[in-house]
Design an enzyme around this catalytic site. Structure first.
Site, mmCIF file in Angstrom:
data_model
loop_
_atom_site.group_PDB
_atom_site.id
_atom_site.type_symbol
_atom_site.label_atom_id
_atom_site.label_comp_id
_atom_site.label_asym_id
_atom_site.label_seq_id
_atom_site.Cartn_x
_atom_site.Cartn_y
_atom_site.Cartn_z
ATOM 1 N N TYR A 91 7.910 1.328 13.248
ATOM 2 C CA TYR A 91 6.721 0.492 13.078
ATOM 3 C C TYR A 91 6.429 -0.310 14.345
ATOM 4 C CZ TYR A 91 3.237 -0.888 9.735
ATOM 5 O OH TYR A 91 2.053 -1.003 9.058
ATOM 6 N N CYS A 202 2.928 -5.464 -1.044
ATOM 7 C CA CYS A 202 3.267 -4.472 -2.071
ATOM 8 C C CYS A 202 4.252 -3.426 -1.573
ATOM 9 C CB CYS A 202 2.000 -3.818 -2.632
ATOM 10 S SG CYS A 202 1.062 -2.787 -1.471
ATOM 11 N N ASP A 220 4.923 1.819 4.727
ATOM 12 C CA ASP A 220 3.625 1.552 4.116
ATOM 13 C C ASP A 220 3.348 2.421 2.894
ATOM 14 O OD1 ASP A 220 2.999 -0.435 5.920
ATOM 15 O OD2 ASP A 220 1.843 0.883 7.242
ATOM 16 N N HIS A 255 -2.300 0.595 -2.674
ATOM 17 C CA HIS A 255 -1.361 -0.271 -3.396
ATOM 18 C C HIS A 255 -0.212 0.557 -3.955
ATOM 19 C CE1 HIS A 255 -0.053 -3.910 -5.336
ATOM 20 N NE2 HIS A 255 -0.073 -3.364 -6.540
ATOM 21 N N HIS A 267 5.193 -5.604 -9.304
ATOM 22 C CA HIS A 267 4.560 -5.423 -7.997
ATOM 23 C C HIS A 267 4.141 -6.760 -7.413
ATOM 24 C CE1 HIS A 267 0.149 -5.487 -9.597
ATOM 25 N NE2 HIS A 267 0.938 -6.031 -10.493
#
Length: 298
Positions: A91, A202, A220, A255, A267
């Site tokens: 990342y 999330c 992600d 999401h 969540h």
């Protein structure tokens, strides 16, 4: 490119060096204070982190980072442990260079994991340095009945044994075990790009809980949605990841939640909310559910 390690409990990875606001100084300084930073932000200022895409992710104490370049006090970095389509090395983003160090930390494969939401990290002289977040992994040096000695980027330190999982206590968790761990974080405030027990977004929540359970997954939601094993929606089990997309499930994934069983998920919903359990039936989530992926082993 140089490899370094995170030397602070939680380092925030920013989109650009210009992303910092005056209110973000507690997260930017050499000794960042997540509690101070989050407590002083208004709800609108917290939401702006997402709306204005100011931060990308976070990285915890001891994690390896790759320094691509340096610009003044800033370092352009990649995080190898956080897989992403954005960069095959890990990342990407920017962080203060002084929140990392060159480290000869041992690569001992036997590592403890911080299992408490937070755990005090002490220098060997019994002086407290700071608190570490859930899911920090550090090489084990030695242990006694009540204390473990670990290696770290800033040198050996001590943790209370009650706050950690020893190497022989760690295993690849079942879906039910992942859920049981996840519910401990109910009511934690959402934090855009959050990756610690101070706040999750999330996908940071699903990433962290799966990693704590023995499974390293992409960072992600859109990347998580195309890895693991595809599961028919009607066959979902606790611990599976549920994915949601715009345009009633036909558009881009936006999401992810952890299936809790009985038509519910746990969540971290959106900026300004808290980590919660939501029943899918009759909600937008029922309409937007587009995929189920399983990373845990039955």
């Amino acid at each position: 490119m140089k490899k370094r390690r995170t030397a602070v409990p939680v380092a925030t990875i920013w989109s650009t060096p210009e992303s910092i606001r005056s209110i973000d100084q507690p997260a930017f300084r050499e000794d960042p204070d997540m509690t101070e930073w989050l407590d002083q932000m208004s709800r609108d200022e917290t939401i702006a982190l997402c709306r204005e895409k100011r931060i990308q992710t976070q990285v915890l104490f001891g994690e390896e980072i790759i320094i691509e370049s340096v610009k003044g006090t800033w370092a352009k970095v990649c995080i190898p442990s956080q897989a992403t389509f954005k960069d095959q090395r890990g990342y990407p983003g920017w962080m203060p260079l002084n929140q990392s160090v060159s480290s000869e930390m041992t690569e001992n494969k036997k590592k403890i994991m911080v299992q408490s939401k937070s755990a005090s990290f002490y220098a060997l002289i019994q002086e407290k340095r700071f608190d570490l977040s859930f899911s920090v992994f550090l090489p084990l040096i030695d242990d006694s009945e009540s204390v473990v000695k670990v290696d770290s980027p800033i040198g050996p330190g001590l943790l209370q044994k009650q706050d950690v999982l020893m190497p022989d206590q760690q295993h690849r968790q079942s879906g039910e075990e992942i859920v049981n761990n996840a519910v401990r974080f109910l009511e934690l405030p959402y934090l855009w790009a959050g990756m610690s027990a101070y706040g999750f977004d999330c996908s940071g929540f699903s990433y962290t809980l799966l990693r704590a359970g023995g499974y390293l997954i992409p960072r992600d939601a859109d990347d998580q949605a195309v890895c693991g094993s595809a599961i028919p929606i009607e066959a979902a089990l606790p611990g599976d990841l549920l994915f949601f997309a715009y345009e009633n499930g036909k558009g881009a994934v936006h999401h992810v939640g952890i299936y809790d069983g009985n038509g519910r998920m746990i969540h971290s919903p959106t900026p300004g909310t808290i980590l919660s359990i939501t029943e899918l039936k009759g909600t937008k989530y029922e309409r937007e559910l587009c995929a189920v992926r399983r990373y845990w082993n039955e």
